[in-house]
Scaffold this motif. Structure first.
Motif, PDB file in Angstrom:
ATOM      1  N   THR A 164      -5.865  -3.373  10.613  1.00  0.00           N
ATOM      2  CA  THR A 164      -6.101  -4.027   9.139  1.00  0.00           C
ATOM      3  C   THR A 164      -5.305  -5.565  10.014  1.00  0.00           C
ATOM      4  O   THR A 164      -5.978  -6.526  10.382  1.00  0.00           O
ATOM      5  N   SER A 171      -7.128   1.515   6.180  1.00  0.00           N
ATOM      6  CA  SER A 171      -6.402   2.072   6.418  1.00  0.00           C
ATOM      7  C   SER A 171      -5.076   2.624   7.284  1.00  0.00           C
ATOM      8  O   SER A 171      -4.252   3.393   6.395  1.00  0.00           O
ATOM      9  N   ASN A 172      -4.659   1.747   7.532  1.00  0.00           N
ATOM     10  CA  ASN A 172      -3.224   1.509   8.218  1.00  0.00           C
ATOM     11  C   ASN A 172      -2.788   0.432   8.653  1.00  0.00           C
ATOM     12  O   ASN A 172      -4.053  -0.537   9.206  1.00  0.00           O
ATOM     13  N   THR A 211       0.544  -1.689   0.176  1.00  0.00           N
ATOM     14  CA  THR A 211      -0.200   0.019   0.008  1.00  0.00           C
ATOM     15  C   THR A 211       1.015   1.341   0.069  1.00  0.00           C
ATOM     16  O   THR A 211       1.870   1.163   0.304  1.00  0.00           O
ATOM     17  N   THR A 247      -4.068   4.064   0.754  1.00  0.00           N
ATOM     18  CA  THR A 247      -5.444   4.229   2.339  1.00  0.00           C
ATOM     19  C   THR A 247      -5.675   5.154   3.093  1.00  0.00           C
ATOM     20  O   THR A 247      -6.657   5.132   3.383  1.00  0.00           O
ATOM     21  N   GLU A 282       2.177   2.209   6.611  1.00  0.00           N
ATOM     22  CA  GLU A 282       1.624   0.940   5.335  1.00  0.00           C
ATOM     23  C   GLU A 282       1.219  -0.094   5.834  1.00  0.00           C
ATOM     24  O   GLU A 282       1.950  -0.844   6.838  1.00  0.00           O
ATOM     25  N   TRP A 291      -0.684  -6.011   1.934  1.00  0.00           N
ATOM     26  CA  TRP A 291      -1.589  -6.676   2.704  1.00  0.00           C
ATOM     27  C   TRP A 291      -1.059  -8.228   1.743  1.00  0.00           C
ATOM     28  O   TRP A 291      -1.111  -8.349   0.659  1.00  0.00           O
TER      29      TRP A 291
END
Length: 559
Positions: free
Chosen positions: A111, A106-107, A82, A87, A153, A156
């Motif tokens: 997550t 978003s962070n 990301t 994000t 960040e 993912w």
């Protein structure tokens, strides 16, 4: 290159190539909901991250949505690193459209806490420059830190992330049809879309969103692909997930003195002709994932050459760069390598009568700088409010969606300028050292502009702020376009042999200095500084500068 902007009356039927060699039978348990009504307001083809995010938002706003995919979840996907723009846009989507389940994405901290323990952290963008058969040099490395006091960040693990978002879409009421092949599609400007599955079912929708990716059935059937693509970038990739990849910090032949461990972020091994990404999922104590995403991207002659088996090609690359090879002494691929052809493709039009191609269906450039997720979410943000309004007003006219096409075409061209210029800059470290500053300037100001808009929205609740922002007609946006255009034309001159890399570096450095994008006390404004990090006090000082002493086009935006 000029692009046709003709309004097309697209009424046709096609054969879906994604269904070839697949069973025509939907297996029991492949979906959790069986629709009782075959009529929908929006049908989304493709239940990946973009399609599922859009479907979740639409369903949240009581739009009747069909979310259909020939595959299932969980599944492998790349686009794992990301960036702040991606994000930040996810945070905007969560609040603007009142889908709080998107906010944890978003962070990194949220997550890892609320979505998946299989993701890695990303505290920096790292770039280590290499030359074949030569040891790396400490003075040829760069790092841009994501200040941990601000946020971190993420890397993912896409099969978890995509499944999570898909489940939210279903939870809000989107009707899922996984493992379902579409054999025929009809799109009529007056009545909408008709979808027929290989098992004989028929669905209709007022509007069709194609989020299937580079094999977009609508783009191919309606002749929307640019042939050849207008992209100047020319690259291909091979990638996999591996286990046993060593942190570069532990095996590098020298100490670089960078502020953050390479392994705590996305590492780019850069060389003339391409780059290698190393995206670890195991770089924090709470991770449950031992894997690492590894991908080699090649440009120039290597992008055109006949391809060997990807594992052999990767082994040959490591032999050329012994310092990089140390990371992979005990590494093993845990899934088959994927080897692509040319990565770049584009579309003449991304919007037509009753349909839209989104982000990766519309076009793609390269994984460099991790722009894919950001572009996807930006498209979702621009398309969602238009679809919600169209459903409420029963008006699906093409005119209300043409702005989405402008956004997607602009994103493609800017990303292409960045990637093309960077590949040229890889030929010479001094030029690359300046090009990093071009990228970081663009990266920072585009995200800062969105964050500023979001902050004003949180105070006022005025949705028009986002609609104004997406047009990118501000003086600041013009500065960013001029910066990328200067980088592109300068690097084109290098490509043609009309300018030396040293002269090109001087040209870009002069443009950055004359444009006064940064005050002299910021690291980006210091030519000899290769590691960019700012503390809270320096950031506060800089933000005050943007409102008081910066060039007028910057001051106007942040005032």
């Amino acid at each position: 290159m000029a692009r046709p902007r003709t309004r097309r009356r697209l009424a046709a039927r096609l054969r879906n190539p994604q269904c070839r060699n697949r069973s025509h039978r939907n297996h029991a348990g492949s979906r959790t909901v069986t629709p009782t009504d075959s009529k929908f307001e929006v049908a989304v083809l493709g239940a990946g991250i973009a399609g599922s995010t859009l479907a979740a938002i639409l369903a949240r706003h009581e739009v009747k949505v069909l979310l259909i995919d020939s595959g299932t979840h969980p599944r492998f996907a790349i686009g794992e690193s990301t960036i702040p723009y991606a994000t930040s846009t996810m945070h905007v989507l969560a609040e603007r459209y009142r889908v709080p389940e998107l906010a944890p994405l978003s962070n990194f901290k949220d997550t890892a806490t609320h979505v998946s323990t299989m993701c890695g952290q990303k505290q920096n963008f790292g770039f280590v420059y290499h030359e074949p058969d030569a040891p790396p040099a400490a003075e040829k490395a760069n790092q841009v830190m994501v200040p941990i006091w601000w946020r971190t960040e993420a890397h993912w693990f896409r099969q978890d992330i995509d499944t999570y978002v898909f489940n939210q879409a279903v939870r809000y009421g989107a009707v899922p049809r996984l493992n379902t092949c579409i054999s025929d599609i009809g799109v009529d400007p007056h009545s909408g879309a008709e979808l027929r599955t290989s098992s004989g079912e028929t669905f209709t929708a007022e509007y069709l969103v194609d989020a299937t990716g580079f094999r977009s059935v609508l783009a191919e059937r309606f002749g929307l692909r640019e042939v050849p693509t207008r992209a100047r970038t020319h690259s291909r990739s091979l990638f996999t997930h591996m286990i046993g990849v060593e942190p570069y910090d532990d095996v590098a032949p020298l100490r670089y003195g960078q502020p953050s461990r390479w392994h705590d972020g996305t590492l780019h091994h850069v060389f003339d002709g391409g780059w290698l990404w190393v995206i670890p999922f195991d770089n924090h104590d709470s991770s449950k994932n031992p894997l690492c995403s590894v991908g080699l991207t090649l440009t120039g002659a290597a992008a055109l050459a006949d391809r060997e088996a990807p594992d052999k090609e990767f082994a040959d690359f490591l032999r050329r760069f012994p310092a990089v090879a140390e990371q992979f002494r005990t590494a093993k691929a845990v899934r088959p390598w994927v080897s692509t052809g040319r990565l770049q493709y584009s579309a003449t039009d991304t919007v037509g009568d009753r349909f839209c191609l989104t982000a990766q269906s519309a076009g793609a450039v390269d994984a460099l700088f991790s722009r894919g997720l950001a572009n996807s979410f930006q498209t979702v943000n621009a398309l969602a409010w238009r679809l919600i309004a169209a459903a409420r007003e029963k008006d699906w006219s093409t005119e209300r969606f043409v702005g989405v096409d402008a956004i997607q075409q602009r994103m493609f061209d800017m990303h292409d300028d960045l990637a093309y210029s960077s590949y040229v800059a890889f030929r010479d470290y001094d030029l690359w050292n300046v090009m990093i500053r071009v990228w970081d300037t663009f990266n920072f100001y585009t995200e800062a502009a969105l964050a500023h808009t979001f902050s004003r929205y949180q105070t006022t609740g005025d949705d028009e702020l986002f609609r104004t922002h997406e047009r990118l007609d501000s003086g600041l946006a013009a500065m960013m376009r001029e910066l990328l255009a200067t980088a592109r034309t300068t690097c084109e001159a290098v490509d043609r042999g009309e300018l030396t890399p040293g002269d090109a570096a001087a040209t870009l450095r002069a443009h950055l200095e004359q444009g006064r994008f940064w005050p002299t006390y910021m690291p980006q404004g210091k030519p000899d500084t290769r590691y960019f990090y700012t503390n809270p006090d320096l950031t506060t000082q800089f933000m005050y500068w943007t409102r008081t002493e910066a060039p007028q086009r910057i001051r106007e935006y942040f005032a």
